[in-house]
Each structure stands twice: as structure tokens, then as C-alpha cells.
Design an enzyme around this catalytic site. Structure first.
Site, PDB file in Angstrom:
ATOM      1  N   TYR A  68       4.144   7.192  -4.953  1.00 27.08           N
ATOM      2  CA  TYR A  68       4.362   5.884  -4.317  1.00 27.08           C
ATOM      3  C   TYR A  68       5.525   5.159  -4.972  1.00 27.08           C
ATOM      4  CZ  TYR A  68       2.885   1.411  -2.182  1.00 27.08           C
ATOM      5  OH  TYR A  68       2.815   0.247  -1.455  1.00 27.08           O
ATOM      6  N   ARG A  98      10.536   0.392  -0.670  1.00 25.98           N
ATOM      7  CA  ARG A  98       9.125   0.643  -0.357  1.00 25.98           C
ATOM      8  C   ARG A  98       8.518  -0.552   0.375  1.00 25.98           C
ATOM      9  NH1 ARG A  98       5.920   1.561  -5.660  1.00 25.98           N
ATOM     10  NH2 ARG A  98       5.603  -0.671  -5.582  1.00 25.98           N
ATOM     11  N   ASP A  99       7.456  -0.258   1.140  1.00 31.61           N
ATOM     12  CA  ASP A  99       6.667  -1.304   1.797  1.00 31.61           C
ATOM     13  C   ASP A  99       7.570  -2.154   2.692  1.00 31.61           C
ATOM     14  OD1 ASP A  99       4.164  -2.345   2.258  1.00 31.61           O
ATOM     15  OD2 ASP A  99       4.268  -3.828   0.661  1.00 31.61           O
ATOM     16  N   SER A 104       3.910  -5.066  -2.051  1.00 31.66           N
ATOM     17  CA  SER A 104       4.061  -3.857  -2.854  1.00 31.66           C
ATOM     18  C   SER A 104       5.501  -3.387  -2.949  1.00 31.66           C
ATOM     19  CB  SER A 104       3.181  -2.737  -2.278  1.00 31.66           C
ATOM     20  OG  SER A 104       1.857  -3.155  -2.195  1.00 31.66           O
ATOM     21  N   ASP A 148       1.750   4.097   3.708  1.00 31.84           N
ATOM     22  CA  ASP A 148       2.386   3.178   4.676  1.00 31.84           C
ATOM     23  C   ASP A 148       3.772   3.598   5.178  1.00 31.84           C
ATOM     24  OD1 ASP A 148       0.161   1.647   4.323  1.00 31.84           O
ATOM     25  OD2 ASP A 148       1.165   0.028   3.234  1.00 31.84           O
ATOM     26  N   ASP A 186      -5.008  -5.956  -4.223  1.00 32.45           N
ATOM     27  CA  ASP A 186      -4.080  -5.499  -3.172  1.00 32.45           C
ATOM     28  C   ASP A 186      -2.791  -6.309  -3.154  1.00 32.45           C
ATOM     29  OD1 ASP A 186      -5.839  -3.558  -2.097  1.00 32.45           O
ATOM     30  OD2 ASP A 186      -6.901  -5.107  -0.967  1.00 32.45           O
TER      31      ASP A 186
END
Ligand SMILES: *[C@@H]1O[C@H](CO)[C@@H](O)[C@H](O)[C@H]1NC(C)=O
Ligand SMILES: *[C@@H]1O[C@H](CO)[C@@H](O)[C@H](O)[C@H]1NC(C)=O
Ligand SMILES: *[C@@H]1O[C@H](CO)[C@@H](O)[C@H](O)[C@H]1NC(C)=O
Ligand SMILES: *[C@@H]1O[C@H](CO)[C@@H](O)[C@H](O)[C@H]1NC(C)=O
Length: 449
Positions: free
Chosen positions: A173, A178-179, A185, A225, A404
Site C-alpha cells: 500500500y 495514493r488514495d 490515506s 482502493d 480509518d
């Protein structure tokens, strides 16, 4: 659309490298030329890759360190990547059969510290028992990768002394940008700042750690994701910009891990409330199957992981009202709908499903709510007795008790989902310990701890 653009990519059928496959680098003995429409591009001394040729479009592929470019080539009107069929069953079986799962000292210490702060004796005992339930370790920064060697070494020793071989569960990850459709995140790498090369190096470091412990099996969930974002969120500029890089990075990750021979990979496939909508199933199947076949149908890419860090049930007693309009109202329906489409597109995928925090249902205001959902309880324990042949295992992918995302509206990583009425607050930054949330997971666990 991404799924049409991907349909351009032919499966690996000849001595020439398929699009996104490796075509050179130190120690490489495979094909050094690429199929028509792709060019072999040097990424670093260890890796060259077949990248789509410009074809009159605007994509630049001079080096991996270029800034992001959106693939804008026009897709053909017909798909050429139909399933050859027949010979594509992965050579490998369910990785969980016959193995024990390693539990890290890190999570054990988190749980023990949390239990120490619980005064009620019954709750405290229940909390302590969570330390015996394996979850995945998220390698969300390159600085954490050395820990993998520590875990593998301990797992190797444990397997040798118990006589049962061990699995170490990891989440890969660290994609650049990212995200791309949310904020909570955001990662450490940026496409504009050498992100793809940094990511390849991150993968190389993971590979180097695993190589030293061939007796330990690794199960890897690949990039939560990211691919789902490419199915539904290309209207978000950051996702559109990241498309080419995400595909190249994920392809690199699965090919390098596959070559080790002891790493079973599952690509993250969102969840029922995301790619499970009927309109998204076909595009999702096309994207996953094209990525898989274009990567050379790596035999240790076992399939897909669903519901990672989410709250859906594998099998809901009845549809939550928030799922109205989607016949695939839980993970089992989603998987039953997606699996045949994947198989006919050339990817006979198996599944693992996160149920770590899915013990309590009907607690969300909207299906898209994913942040520290208030009233959530620990769910079904990890098991290979799933009752569904396509599902290899129920797993706990998100370590229960880790946040989260933050509810602090001033934080650069604040996402509005973490401030909604059904999100438990105040919540600390993603990945850090959230004591009150953990205690609720314990007391509301279903089945009880
Ligand atoms: C547990 O309590 C101690 C002392 O009050 C505190 O310093 C620590 O942060 C608490 N740990 C957790 C996980 O809440
Ligand atoms: C476990 O056994 C294997 C095979 O004999 C060996 O290669 C490995 O080094 C052992 N692991 C540890 C930690 O001793
Ligand atoms: C991403 O796609 C999902 C599914 O279609 C949608 O619910 C969500 O709002 C999108 N996110 C953004 C930031 O557009
Ligand atoms: C919220 O985030 C801001 C910016 O990072 C920080 O200065 C502030 O201390 C945080 N507030 C709390 C309560 O953590």
C-alpha cells in the site's frame, strides 16, 4: 474509458513482452522486445518495462521519472482481448490450506496496551483475546519494510518449532498519488516527484526481504482502493492522472512478487457497495482481467480481496436499507456476480473477504460511509470454512482498533467521511490507535469474543 483502453492490451502469447511486462534489467532472461503498440523502456538498472507506445497520443514514456500523463489514446470500437479460455486455471491452490497465520508482536502489543486500559474484567478478557486473531500488516511507507524481515524470521522460527508452516499477511500500500479520490490515506510518494521509480524501489525492498525466507508463505493484498478508483473515479483529476502509473506499478508489484514463488497475491477489488453495482461489474471485470492477462497471468496471483477495511457482511441476514437498488447487497452476492465475468474475461479468480469489523450491520447512514463507523463490532474470525467455493478465506485485513482516518478538520488528511454523524469521534490519524473505537469493536463483537 479505462476498460476499453485496456482491451487494447493483448495477452502474453509470444516471446515478445506484453504491455506492462518486464523486458529487461539486471539478471533478466526473458523477452527484451515488446508486442506491437508497446515499447521497452528502461526504468532503472534492474527493470525495463513494455509501456504503451504513444500512438499519436500524448503519453510520454521517456523515463519513469516523468510527470504524470493521462493516456488519451482513443480506444478501438471492438475489444481484442477476449478470453482464450480453457488453460488459465491458476496452478496454485488455496494458500491458507495447511498453514498457520503469523501474528505480529506489533499488533499484540497494541492490543495488550489497549486491554490494560480497560477496567471492566469481562471486557478486558475479551479485548485480550483479540491478540490471538491474525490480521494483515499494512506496509504503507517504505520505512516500515524492514519490519517485514523481522516478521518473516519470527514466522520461520515458529513454523519450524510447531511443525506447521506459517503465512505472513501483508498489505502492499504505497502507490504514488495514493488514495486518489479521498484524502485520509494520502501516501508518501508523488507521481510528479519520481513516484513510479520510488514505488518500484519499495517493491524491490519487499521482494528482497521475502527472498531470504522461502520457507514462509506470504499472502499479499495489493493496493486497496486503487484499481477500484480507476473503474469509478476517473472523473477525479488525481485519479485520471494516476491511471497509467497505477497500472504500471501494480503490474510491477504482482510480477515481482509472483517470481518469488511463495507469495500469493490478491488484488483489492473494493466491495459490494462500490464495484458491486450492476453498472460497475463489467468494467471492473474487464479492468482486473486485462491487468492480470497483460501481466502474463501470473500463477500466484490467486484472485481478489474484497471489503478490505470496510464494514459489509459476507452474507447479510437481510439487505441493509442503505443498499437499496443494488441486488448485490453483500459481499457474497458481489462475488457471485463478479466471479463469472472475471472467469470469462480470462481471470479465474478466487477471493478473500475482510470481515474484521463487519460483526454489526445496519449502522451506516449511507453505504459509502467507511470511516470509523460508530457501533461497529468485530466480525467472523478468520477461517477457510467460508461456505462459498470461490472464497478461499475470511480474513481480518484491517487491524481492528487502528483508525480509518482523523476527524480533525484542520488536518491535511481530513476526509469529510470521518466527520459524519455515523463516524466515531474524535478520531486520530489513519493507522493510529483509536481506543474508544477498539473497545466498542470488542463489546459488540459478533460472534462474541
Ligand atoms: C492507557 O493509559 C495510559 C495512562 O493513562 C495512557 O498514557 C495511554 O495512552 C493509554 N493507552 C491507550 C491505548 O489508550
Ligand atoms: C526453518 O527451517 C528451514 C528449513 O530447514 C530453514 O531454512 C530455516 O532457516 C529455519 N528457520 C529458522 C528461523 O531457523
Ligand atoms: C468515486 O466513485 C464512487 C463510486 O462511484 C463515488 O461514490 C464517489 O463519490 C467517487 N469519489 C469522488 C471523490 O468523486
Ligand atoms: C488538528 O490538526 C491541526 C493541524 O495539523 C493541529 O495543529 C491540531 O493540534 C490538531 N488538533 C487536535 C485536537 O489534535
Amino acid at each position: 474509458m479505462i476498460f476499453l483502453a485496456l482491451a487494447l492490451l493483448p495477452a502474453l502469447v509470444s516471446a515478445q513482452g506484453a504491455v506492462y511486462s518486464q523486458c529487461g534489467g539486471q539478471g533478466w532472461t526473458g523477452a527484451t522486445t515488446c508486442v506491437a503498440g508497446a515499447t521497452c523502456v528502461v526504468s532503472n538498472p534492474y527493470y525495463s518495462q513494455c509501456l504503451p507506445s504513444t500512438g499519436g497520443g500524448t503519453t510520454t514514456t521517456s523515463t519513469v521519472a516523468t510527470t504524470s500523463t493521462v493516456a488519451t489514446s482513443t480506444p478501438p470500437s471492438t475489444s481484442t482481448a477476449s478470453a482464450p479460455g480453457g488453460s488459465q486455471t491458476p496452478a496454485v491452490g488455496n494458500p491458507y490450506e495447511g498453514y498457520d497465520i503469523y501474528i505480529t508482536d506489533y499488533y499484540t502489543a497494541e492490543v495488550n496496551a489497549a486491554a490494560d486500559n480497560i477496567t471492566d474484567a469481562t471486557t478486558k478478557a475479551a479485548a485480550l483475546s483479540v491478540a490471538n486473531i491474525p490480521s494483515f500488516t499494512w506496509f504503507d511507507t517504505v520505512s516500515k519494510v524492514p519490519d517485514l524481515g523481522t516478521y518473516l524470521s519470527a514466522a520461520s522460527a515458529q513454523g519450524n518449532s510447531s511443525g506447521t508452516p506459517m503465512i505472513v499477511q501483508i498489505i502492499v500500500y504505497d502507490l504514488p498519488d495514493r488514495d486518489c479520490a479521498a484524502a485520509a490515506s494520502n501516501g508518501e510518494f508523488s507521481i510528479a516527484d519520481n513516484g513510479q521509480a520510488n514505488y518500484f524501489d519499495y517493491i524491490d525492498q519487499i521482494v528482497a526481504q521475502i527472498k531470504a525466507f522461502p520457507d514462509v508463505r506470504v499472502v499479499a493484498i495489493i493496493e486497496p482502493d486503487s484499481l477500484a478508483n480507476l473503474v469509478t473515479n476517473l472523473s477525479v483529476e488525481k485519479c485520471a492522472n494516476a491511471q497509467t502509473t497505477y497500472l504500471a506499478c501494480v503490474t510491477y508489484a504482482i510480477q515481482q512478487l509472483n517470481a518469488l514463488g511463495n507469495v500469493y497475491s490478491y488484488l483489492d477489488a473494493g466491495h459490494a457497495g462500490w464495484l458491486g453495482w450492476p453498472a460497475n461489474l463489467g468494467p471492473a471485470a474487464q479492468l482486473f482481467a486485462n491487468l492480470y492477462t497483460s501481466a502474463g497471468s501470473p500463477s500466484f496471483v490467486r484472485g481478489l480481496a474484497t471489503n478490505v477495511a470496510n464494514y459489509n457482511a459476507l452474507t447479510a441476514a437481510s439487505p441493509d436499507p442503505i443498499t437499496q437498488g443494488n441486488p448485490n447487497y453483500d459481499e457474497s452476492h458481489y462475488i457471485a456476480a463478479l466471479a463469472p465475468e472475471l472467469t470469462s474475461a480470462g481471470f479465474p479468480a478466487h477471493f478473500i473477504v475482510d470481515q474484521g469489523r463487519s460483526g454489526v450491520q445496519n449502522i451506516r447512514a449511507q453505504w459509502g460511509d467507511w470511516c470509523n463507523v460508530k457501533g461497529a463490532g468485530f466480525g467472523t474470525r478468520p477461517t477457510t470454512s467460508t461456505g462459498i467455493s470461490a472464497v478461499d478465506a475470511i480474513v481480518w485485513a484491517k487491524p481492528g482498533g487502528e483508525s480509518d482516518g482523523t476527524s480533525n478538520t484542520s488536518s491535511p488528511r481530513y476526509d469529510f467521511h470521518c466527520g459524519q454523524a455515523d463516524a466515531d469521534q474524535p478520531a486520530p490519524e489513519a493507522g493510529t490507535w483509536f481506543q474508544e473505537f477498539f473497545t466498542t469493536l470488542v463489546t459488540k463483537a459478533n460472534p462474541p469474543l
